[in-house]
Enzyme design. Structure first.
Site, PDB file in Angstrom:
ATOM      1  CG  ASP A   1      -3.396   2.619   8.054  1.00 31.77           C
ATOM      2  OD1 ASP A   1      -4.467   2.069   8.308  1.00 31.77           O
ATOM      3  OD2 ASP A   1      -3.277   3.874   8.044  1.00 31.77           O
TER       4      ASP A   1
ATOM      5  CE  LYS B   1      -3.264   1.703  11.792  1.00 28.80           C
ATOM      6  NZ  LYS B   1      -4.335   0.987  11.057  1.00 28.80           N
TER       7      LYS B   1
HETATM    8  P1  NDP Z   1      -3.729   4.254   0.836  1.00 34.06           P
HETATM    9  O1  NDP Z   1      -2.473   4.929   1.230  1.00 34.06           O
HETATM   10  O2  NDP Z   1      -3.677   3.107  -0.087  1.00 34.06           O
HETATM   11  O3  NDP Z   1      -4.765   5.314   0.242  1.00 34.06           O
HETATM   12  C1  NDP Z   1      -5.188   6.428   0.962  1.00 34.06           C
HETATM   13  C2  NDP Z   1      -6.021   7.297   0.050  1.00 34.06           C
HETATM   14  O4  NDP Z   1      -6.596   8.340   0.808  1.00 34.06           O
HETATM   15  C3  NDP Z   1      -5.204   7.954  -1.046  1.00 34.06           C
HETATM   16  O5  NDP Z   1      -6.014   8.136  -2.169  1.00 34.06           O
HETATM   17  C4  NDP Z   1      -4.823   9.304  -0.406  1.00 34.06           C
HETATM   18  O6  NDP Z   1      -4.557  10.326  -1.366  1.00 34.06           O
HETATM   19  C5  NDP Z   1      -6.103   9.604   0.359  1.00 34.06           C
HETATM   20  N1  NDP Z   1      -5.768  10.450   1.503  1.00 34.06           N
HETATM   21  C6  NDP Z   1      -4.907  10.166   2.516  1.00 34.06           C
HETATM   22  N2  NDP Z   1      -4.838  11.178   3.365  1.00 34.06           N
HETATM   23  C7  NDP Z   1      -5.677  12.116   2.891  1.00 34.06           C
HETATM   24  C8  NDP Z   1      -6.052  13.400   3.331  1.00 34.06           C
HETATM   25  N3  NDP Z   1      -5.539  13.920   4.458  1.00 34.06           N
HETATM   26  N4  NDP Z   1      -6.956  14.092   2.579  1.00 34.06           N
HETATM   27  C9  NDP Z   1      -7.478  13.553   1.450  1.00 34.06           C
HETATM   28  N5  NDP Z   1      -7.153  12.342   0.978  1.00 34.06           N
HETATM   29  C10 NDP Z   1      -6.279  11.643   1.691  1.00 34.06           C
HETATM   30  O7  NDP Z   1      -4.433   3.837   2.219  1.00 34.06           O
HETATM   31  P2  NDP Z   1      -5.571   2.761   2.475  1.00 34.06           P
HETATM   32  O8  NDP Z   1      -6.516   2.731   1.341  1.00 34.06           O
HETATM   33  O9  NDP Z   1      -4.917   1.523   2.919  1.00 34.06           O
HETATM   34  O10 NDP Z   1      -6.279   3.374   3.760  1.00 34.06           O
HETATM   35  C11 NDP Z   1      -7.382   4.285   3.671  1.00 34.06           C
HETATM   36  C12 NDP Z   1      -8.121   4.300   4.999  1.00 34.06           C
HETATM   37  O11 NDP Z   1      -8.603   2.971   5.292  1.00 34.06           O
HETATM   38  C13 NDP Z   1      -7.292   4.711   6.212  1.00 34.06           C
HETATM   39  O12 NDP Z   1      -8.123   5.385   7.126  1.00 34.06           O
HETATM   40  C14 NDP Z   1      -6.883   3.364   6.813  1.00 34.06           C
HETATM   41  O13 NDP Z   1      -6.591   3.476   8.187  1.00 34.06           O
HETATM   42  C15 NDP Z   1      -8.140   2.566   6.567  1.00 34.06           C
HETATM   43  N6  NDP Z   1      -7.998   1.118   6.599  1.00 34.06           N
HETATM   44  C16 NDP Z   1      -7.124   0.490   5.743  1.00 34.06           C
HETATM   45  C17 NDP Z   1      -7.020  -0.880   5.760  1.00 34.06           C
HETATM   46  C18 NDP Z   1      -6.181  -1.623   4.789  1.00 34.06           C
HETATM   47  O14 NDP Z   1      -6.280  -2.869   4.756  1.00 34.06           O
HETATM   48  N7  NDP Z   1      -5.398  -0.984   3.953  1.00 34.06           N
HETATM   49  C19 NDP Z   1      -7.765  -1.694   6.747  1.00 34.06           C
HETATM   50  C20 NDP Z   1      -8.711  -0.934   7.537  1.00 34.06           C
HETATM   51  C21 NDP Z   1      -8.774   0.422   7.476  1.00 34.06           C
HETATM   52  P3  NDP Z   1      -3.037  10.676  -1.739  1.00 34.06           P
HETATM   53  O15 NDP Z   1      -2.514   9.454  -2.460  1.00 34.06           O
HETATM   54  O16 NDP Z   1      -3.121  11.885  -2.591  1.00 34.06           O
HETATM   55  O17 NDP Z   1      -2.333  10.908  -0.428  1.00 34.06           O
END
Ligand code: NDP
Length: 450
Positions: free
Chosen positions: A165, A125
């Site tokens: 991510d 990572k």
């Molecule tokens: P994105 O950056 O596309 O989206 C993240 C979302 O979560 C946004 O809506 C963001 O809001 C919100 N968010 C992030 N941090 C916080 C926080 N501290 N409190 C509240 N809301 C928060 O990321 P992904 O969708 O890619 O990833 C989401 C999760 O899924 C992560 O845990 C990631 O590790 C996991 N994941 C992702 C994969 C992928 O293929 N993308 C694969 C496997 C796991 P805002 O925009 O306001 O920051």
């Protein structure tokens, strides 16, 4: 002190500030206890001690120039945790909360997740303590170029293949890949999540969310139930959340919530996918924009959440899909979900539930899909992207989606059967951890001490 307790205590002593890594390691190591008792070879070969120590940790300076002409400096990371079963694979996170402990917890989880997929990929990572919010497109480009200017030395198509991510989507992968190509003159698919025109895989964007729903359906079908027609709560509004909402709607379920770091939407009529994509993918705006597009929805800002609660989990639902970030579902949230009759929690984000929340959910015996199994669709499809790049082919959306469905089903069967083997039917935390661990640990023994 038992073998497991000893290793957990050593981790806490040697890296006291890495609390998220302690949490992830504690969950995994605790659930390995029955296997370690049955198979003394793992303790004899000091597998746990070796497993919790990354093979390599790289931290580096990322210096770039913002739109005002000022020099900015951020810290970049790549933790190459374990390459026993294949090249390192795992995403890059750009978020102001990133620390060594964050990247280590994510890399550690990735080892077992990647092993569970049945594919030949090791765990890693990376990312940077960097806030993409409010940055111009040019600033993001300059940051990504500076980041890759160091990272390129440490990656390669058979060495380490990063992906996206939090904060890293198609735009950022494009800028990083462009810089990699300039530095190496090589077009060898060293990142996944690339654009379709230059080696990306169809269905990679959708894969984590789609896979999450396939996994939840597997859990429900195993219990003689289904998600069709059911109310679902989803948190987050990024890549994973959007395509979870999309697939839930395709199978006839009704997702009614999404959230971001500033607040949440409760849309009782059902989330409007087009409005969500317009808000987040096109305008990169806050969810208040969704409210403008869908005035019949309700918006609750984080400032109105009761202390220590995530209001998404107070919306009554049949199934919950935490898909934002780590520790976004605590014991009080879990108790509320259970009180409201929730039958399924499937983790889209990495480690979204606290250890206490997982305990409560497992005790209630409802379906629980731990992240390393339920969200493995993203990394699996990344590996399919690597396979397409290596053979210079591009498969159709349907072909990739069908393979993804097969992989998610295989992960469920593997975790479910392993849980039964250890007399813990239905406990997919134990099943996923033991199944993922066994393949890596046995390989480490075969490869000799390193
Ligand atoms: P994105 O950056 O596309 O989206 C993240 C979302 O979560 C946004 O809506 C963001 O809001 C919100 N968010 C992030 N941090 C916080 C926080 N501290 N409190 C509240 N809301 C928060 O990321 P992904 O969708 O890619 O990833 C989401 C999760 O899924 C992560 O845990 C990631 O590790 C996991 N994941 C992702 C994969 C992928 O293929 N993308 C694969 C496997 C796991 P805002 O925009 O306001 O920051």
């Amino acid at each position: 002190m038992s073998y497991v307790d000893n290793v957990i205590s050593e981790i806490k002593k040697s890296s006291p500030a890495q609390v998220e890594f302690h949490q992830a390691a504690t969950e995994v190591l605790n659930s390995l206890r029955p296997l370690l008792q049955k198979e003394p070879k793992y303790e004899k070969n000091k597998i746990l001690e070796r497993l919790v120590e990354p093979e390599r940790q790289i931290t580096f300076r990322v210096a770039w120039i913002d739109d005002k002409g000022e020099i900015q400096v951020n810290r970049g990371y790549r933790v190459q945790f374990n390459s026993a079963i294949g090249p390192y694979k795992g995403g890059l996170r750009l978020h102001p909360s990133v620390t060594t402990g964050t990247i280590k917890f994510l890399g550690f989880e990735q080892i077992f997740k990647n092993s569970l997929t049945g594919l030949a990929i090791g765990g890693a990572k990376g990312g940077a303590k960097f806030d993409p919010k409010g940055k111009s497109d040019n600033e993001i480009m300059r940051f990504c170029q500076a980041f890759m200017t160091e990272l390129f030395r440490h990656v390669g198509p058979t060495v380490d293949v990063p992906a996206g991510d939090i904060g890293v989507g198609g735009r950022e992968i494009g800028y990083m890949y462009g810089q990699y190509k300039r530095l190496t003159t090589s077009h060898d698919g060293v990142l996944t999540g690339k654009g379709i025109n230059y080696g990306g895989s169809l269905a990679r964007t959708e894969a984590t969310g789609y896979g999450l729903v396939y996994f939840a359906e597997e859990m429900m079908n195993d219990r003689g139930n289904s998600l069709a027609g059911k109310i679902c709560a989803v948190s987050g509004a990024g890549n994973v959340a959007i395509y979870t909402v999309d697939k839930l709607q395709q199978i006839g379920a009704k997702p009614v919530t999404v959230s971001d770091s500033r607040g949440m939407i409760h849309h009782a009529a059902g989330i409007d996918l087009a409005a969500l994509r317009q808000t987040k993918e096109v305008e990169r705006a806050s969810l208040t924009r969704y409210l403008e597009l869908c005035p019949d929805a309700k918006y609750i800002p984080v400032s109105e959440y009761p202390k220590g609660r995530n209001m998404v989990w107070s919306v009554p639902c049949f199934a919950a899909f935490p898909a934002a970030t780590q520790n976004e579902l605590n014991a009080a949230d879990a108790a509320e979900l259970l009180k409201n009759g929730c039958q399924c929690v499937s983790e889209g984000a990495n480690m979204p539930s606290t250890l206490e929340a997982v305990d409560l959910i497992l005790k209630a015996k409802i379906a629980f899909g731990p992240a390393k199994a339920a969200n493995a669709g993203g990394v699996s499809t990344s590996q399919l992207e690597m396979a397409q790049n290596a053979s210079m082919q591009q498969w159709s959306f349907e072909e990739v989606d069908q393979k993804l469905r097969g992989i998610m089903s295989g992960i469920f069967r593997n975790a479910n059967e392993t849980a039964k083997e250890f007399g813990e039917a239905g406990n997919l935390v134990l099943g996923a951890n033991i199944a993922g661990f066994r393949k890596v640990a046995d390989t480490m023994i075969s490869l000799g001490v390193y």
